[in-house]
Design an enzyme around this catalytic site. Sequence first.
Site, PDB file in Angstrom:
ATOM      1  N   LYS A 135       0.846  -1.193   0.000  1.00  0.00           N
ATOM      2  CA  LYS A 135       0.000   0.000   0.000  1.00  0.00           C
ATOM      3  C   LYS A 135       0.882   1.244   0.000  1.00  0.00           C
ATOM      4  O   LYS A 135       1.952   1.257   0.612  1.00  0.00           O
ATOM      5  CB  LYS A 135      -0.891  -0.041   1.249  1.00  0.00           C
ATOM      6  CG  LYS A 135      -1.923   1.075   1.347  1.00  0.00           C
ATOM      7  CD  LYS A 135      -2.831   0.860   2.565  1.00  0.00           C
ATOM      8  CE  LYS A 135      -3.856   1.955   2.749  1.00  0.00           C
ATOM      9  NZ  LYS A 135      -4.758   1.679   3.892  1.00  0.00           N
ATOM     10  N   SER A 170      -9.782   1.734   3.077  1.00  0.00           N
ATOM     11  CA  SER A 170      -8.927   2.517   2.213  1.00  0.00           C
ATOM     12  C   SER A 170      -7.926   1.689   1.405  1.00  0.00           C
ATOM     13  O   SER A 170      -7.384   2.176   0.415  1.00  0.00           O
ATOM     14  CB  SER A 170      -8.144   3.542   3.048  1.00  0.00           C
ATOM     15  OG  SER A 170      -7.277   2.879   3.954  1.00  0.00           O
ATOM     16  N   SER A 185      -9.759  -0.830   7.175  1.00  0.00           N
ATOM     17  CA  SER A 185      -9.234  -0.652   5.814  1.00  0.00           C
ATOM     18  C   SER A 185      -8.581  -1.859   5.178  1.00  0.00           C
ATOM     19  O   SER A 185      -8.298  -1.827   3.983  1.00  0.00           O
ATOM     20  CB  SER A 185      -8.246   0.502   5.786  1.00  0.00           C
ATOM     21  OG  SER A 185      -8.958   1.695   5.695  1.00  0.00           O
TER      22      SER A 185
HETATM   23  N1  GLN Z   1     -12.930   3.652   6.532  1.00  0.00           N
HETATM   24  C1  GLN Z   1     -12.331   4.047   7.771  1.00  0.00           C
HETATM   25  C2  GLN Z   1     -11.959   5.494   7.734  1.00  0.00           C
HETATM   26  O1  GLN Z   1     -12.197   6.117   6.745  1.00  0.00           O
HETATM   27  C3  GLN Z   1     -11.170   3.183   8.091  1.00  0.00           C
HETATM   28  C4  GLN Z   1      -9.923   3.629   7.449  1.00  0.00           C
HETATM   29  C5  GLN Z   1      -8.756   2.775   7.769  1.00  0.00           C
HETATM   30  O2  GLN Z   1      -8.872   1.712   8.387  1.00  0.00           O
HETATM   31  N2  GLN Z   1      -7.603   3.286   7.415  1.00  0.00           N
HETATM   32  O3  GLN Z   1     -11.454   6.036   8.685  1.00  0.00           O
END
Ligand code: GLN
Length: 473
Positions: free
Chosen positions: A72, A147, A171
């Site tokens: 990532k 994400s 994410s």
């Molecule tokens: N979707 C969640 C957020 O927007 C989790 C993001 C993540 O785990 N980095 O904060």
Amino acid sequence: MFQTHKEIQAAIGSGQTDLKSLVTTYLTNIESNRHLNAFLEVYGEEAMARAAELDGKTTGRGRLYGMVIAIKDNICYRGHKVSAGSRILEGFESIYSSTVVERLLAEDAIIIGRLNCDEFAMGSSNENSAYGPVLNARDNSRVPGGSSGGSAVAVQADMCLVSLGSDTGGSIRQPASFCGVVGFKPTYGRVSRWGLIAYASSFDQIGPLSHSVEDSALVMEIMAGADEYDSTASSKPVPSYSTEKFEKKARIAVLKNTVDHQGINTEVRSETERIIAKLKSEGHTIEEVNFDLTDYLIPVYYVLSTAEASSNLARFDGVHYGYRSPRATEMDSVYKLSRTEGFGREVKNRIMLGTFVLSAGYYDAYYSRAQKVRRMLSEQISEIFRSYDFILLPTAPSIAFKLGEKTSDPTEMYLADIYTVLANLVGVPAISLPLAKSAEGLPIGIQLMAEKHEDAKLFGFSKTLMQWSTLYP
Ligand code: GLN
């Protein structure tokens, strides 16, 4: 295409393939899937050179020999660009490698590229990337989740064998669920965060995505463990996750107000119920337990994670790293213009929200109350783990939704995380398993959590459950 490291090992052993032809196959696949926008950069020549070098290594091969991995875009790799999906870091090159990258390379893994993601890992659909959305390979009109959307799609479409993502509130697991792959979020502190671009430091963990539980377990085994560069990394010994088995009958808790929550998609609910029934019929104990904090999960997560983000992202000031506005003239405008132009909308929303909840007048009303709820959650969940081995939940309340479907309503988008943020709030390990699918054939992930530092047990039981996957016969 190979689905597991074991298959690759066998093919190498029998001379059916070598690393050069393996890497060539992945590169061809990446090329033919360009439209999915999963990769921000492909290290083609470098991966080929490394494959050639490793092909010549006949003794002392590492445990990840032949494993092609993509990372990532918020994980640092020395001499390579890293942008966290943001304009503000466009062109920035890492001057050191994250601990996870060092450990993977030391075991002869091949890193093939860096993967698209929501800006600073903030998002649930990969639509917040400054470099455009990632498309779900199963249905290109749908999001891959976020994400770590690029990480999920790279595995889903066989552009690498394993990928790394980061999980602050879901994410890794939510995109794994949307794309039909395995996604693992370790116990907080199990994996070093050194070299991970921080979003919310008391939540963030790096973890693997793969087709099989075994491959995630193996990669975890290599990455986990103490690290002198991260004082929150636990020094507990790392068990052999990849060989761990859990063959007893399990005691599993299902939290009230989760599977029966009003916001859940009907197919996700019925598939979760089907898995629960199957577990019962196999002799496991599954019981519903009281849990009345479901409605607090999202608010508490967003208060605390934005507070931490507002502090972590203060370093992107136009001076230290990356983008500086060409219109800036003196100190004030360097900060203001660089941040205004460099950050995307969602990141700015969160910095403002985080600054607000930490401000003198509102600190007690929001931040410190949210901390108290976090403590209550930890106590309730520990209490449950005194009587149960695992907690079972859906990974996400829906299947992969359409691109653009939720972009106009942040609250709707935030609800995508309702089942995943719990594990990060209390620091327990959690896994999403591709055990089910909708009538249309879209993947549905089932999530299991275990008590802190029971990552091995979670892997063990997950291997048993994966035999029921309807996606990988
Ligand atoms: N979707 C969640 C957020 O927007 C989790 C993001 C993540 O785990 N980095 O904060």
